[in-house]
Every structure is written in C-alpha cells, then in structure tokens.
Design an enzyme around this catalytic site. Sequence first.
Site, mmCIF file in Angstrom:
data_model
loop_
_atom_site.group_PDB
_atom_site.id
_atom_site.type_symbol
_atom_site.label_atom_id
_atom_site.label_comp_id
_atom_site.label_asym_id
_atom_site.label_seq_id
_atom_site.Cartn_x
_atom_site.Cartn_y
_atom_site.Cartn_z
ATOM 1 N N HIS A 143 0.815 -1.219 0.000
ATOM 2 C CA HIS A 143 0.000 0.000 0.000
ATOM 3 C C HIS A 143 0.845 1.263 0.000
ATOM 4 C CE1 HIS A 143 0.482 -0.124 4.514
ATOM 5 N NE2 HIS A 143 0.484 1.184 4.345
ATOM 6 N N ASP B 177 0.133 -7.539 1.496
ATOM 7 C CA ASP B 177 0.623 -6.163 1.667
ATOM 8 C C ASP B 177 2.141 -6.092 1.622
ATOM 9 O OD1 ASP B 177 0.299 -3.451 1.859
ATOM 10 O OD2 ASP B 177 0.071 -3.418 4.042
ATOM 11 N N SER C 208 4.756 2.510 7.968
ATOM 12 C CA SER C 208 4.418 1.378 7.115
ATOM 13 C C SER C 208 5.587 1.010 6.206
ATOM 14 C CB SER C 208 3.193 1.707 6.263
ATOM 15 O OG SER C 208 2.049 1.840 7.063
#
Length: 389
Positions: free
Chosen positions: A125, A155, A234
């Site tokens: 993402h 992911d 992230s």
Amino acid sequence: MKLPTGLRRTITHALATFLGVMLGFSSLAAVNAQNLPTAAADLARIPPEMTAESFVAKAVARTGAAVVRIDTEAIITRPNSPFFDDPFFQEFFGEQFRVPTQQRVAGQGSGFIIDGSGLILTNAHVVDNADKVTVTLKDGRSFKGEVRGTDEITDLAVVKINPQGEKLPVAVLGNSASIQVGDWAIAVGNPVGLDNTVTLGIISTIGRSAAKAGIPDKRIDFIQTDAAINPGNSGGPLLNAQGEVIGINTAIRADAMGIGFAIPIDRAKQLQATLESGQKVAHPYIGVQMVNLTPDLARANNQNPNSPMIVPEVSGILVVKVLPNTPAEKAGIRRADVIVKANNQPVSDGAELQEMVEKTGIGQSLPLRIRRGERAIDLTVITAQMSNQ
C-alpha cells in the site's frame, strides 16, 4: 577580660549549635561510608540494557542505516462534473471553467534495503499505483525507485534502486519463527514525515490472523506489538533486541492504543523472489464469507424470531455469503450451509479452512462435507486464483 553575661550566653549557644551540626555530619558520613555502595558498585549493579549504550541503540546501529524513506507520486484521474460538460454551460463560459480531471497525489512510507544490489522490502500500500518512487537513505542519498512487484493480499512489495556502484547499507534479516511473546520489539521508520524515528515495545501476540486483527481483506498471520507504529512507519522494519529484522510494520488499530501489526519476515522471505520477478503471488480461494459456528450459537440463532436463517446446530463454519462467479458458487454451496469437513478432516475454524485452501493450491480439487438443514452433502470445489490483486 570578663564578658557580659548576655554575650557569654550567646557565644555558648552558638558553639553548642555548631558542634551539634558537625557531629550530625560526621555521623551521616559514617553511616554513608559504612552502609552505601560506592559509585563504582552502583554502576556495576545497573543492568547492561540501562547503561549509556543500551541494547536499543546497538540494535538500531546495526540495521538503522538500511531503513529508507519512500516518497511516491501518483496521478489520479477524477471524473468531471456533468455540469461542466453541459453544452449550454460551454456555450456561455467556454473551456476555461472546466475542472481539471487529473490530480497529483503524494504519499510517504518506509522500507529497508535487503541486498547490496538495491532491493528494498516495503508494504504494497506504500507504492501501489505510484507513478514516481523516490528512495532516500538515512545518510541523505536519494535514488529513483522501480516497483518490481506488489501483492495486496499480503501487503508486500519489492522496490529496486540502482546504486551505480555505491555501497549500500543492508539490513540483517532474522527469523520470525523464533520470536516469543514478551520479546523486545523495536520499530524503525519515518512516521508522519519524521525521518529515522525509533519506538520500543514488546511482542504482544504472534500468529494473529488478519480477520481477528480487523483486516479481513488480507491473508497473513501478523505479529502484534505495542511498539508505536504511526502513519509513515508502514514498510519499515520491526527489529529484535539484536537488531535483526523480524517483521515489516504494516498496520495500526485506529480504535485502540498500543496495538500495531507487522508481517513476519519469514513470510516476506518466501515471497521475495516472486515479487522481485514481477509475478503474481498465488492465493487460492473458494469464494465464501464465513463465521465460526458452535451448537450454542446455532441454538441461540434459531430461537431468535427475527433470525434471517435457520442453521444446523452443529460445530463447523457457517457460510454467510457466497460470492458470485466463484468456485463456491460453481460447486453449489449456498448461504446458511455449514462446512463440517474439508479434505475429509473436521473443521470448525475459518482460519483453519483458509489454511487448507492455501495448501491445496490453484486449480485443485478440495472435497467438502456440508450440513444443509438436516442433510449432509458432499461437494467438491475447484480452487481458483483470487482476482482482486
């Protein structure tokens, strides 16, 4: 010379006070010397992790230089309002009032270098649909990034930079299978644009399924940690006390404090070559939405006059929805069916069934036994590749 009586009393009182204070200091010094450890003894008793060079500092020094900031840009096309496309409007106002249909959107995340040739692991993402990727190292060097492969279901993504002969720092990859609840966890990344940020916590849980973590569109068993993971973290690494990467920070629970999730590094190792080559990661599926069922839950449901369905009062996996054009629909599975066996083995947990589907592979037969009302029915479902990646 004889002093006046008042002055003599004042001097006597002052001397007595002075002697009392000095005796007090002497007693205190004696007690300190006898009972308290020396400064050297104090330092010797401090745990190693509490000294000036802590284990956190050593861990970050070992891998921190390999953590990178990833800046992305994407061009998003937005539909024009029908109002501006109206011929009447254009006749009077012309093209100058038309709203631009394209917009440049910037994003930011983290990643870490895993190979001296410039391979970087991060979250899907972070870089998905990016038109431009820029990778910045801790030392300030900046490189153009190429997205080699992404997988939305786990992911995970691999980005490649060209170091052009320059030496790159490389993260030390650990083994996520060896971690235990209570182990130290160190998150490194670039949260909200604040480069090279480090937070400390512990491993709270291992093997937390994506469904139980509140992320049902992923297929991963997460590492749960209370080390602060914020937007921008992230894709950054989760380290153990030795500075080895044990996970990839990926998600936080917006409705809770101190709950974050990381993808186990062992899973990333398994998929690295596939992502690097740009191939699709295999994700077999059958196409049902399901919940775990027990006899007590089924009984409570059936006794509710407002219940939308009557279900068998057994242990199994209740099908709450069959997705259209899926292997489950083709095999004849229906809403309110209860899957009680898969591959001739009893099943009562959706995560267990999902794992069996994964092991079956794509295009393979998976026999199921279901309960539909009072009947037991045997079906065979042919697994397929998930299409939403």
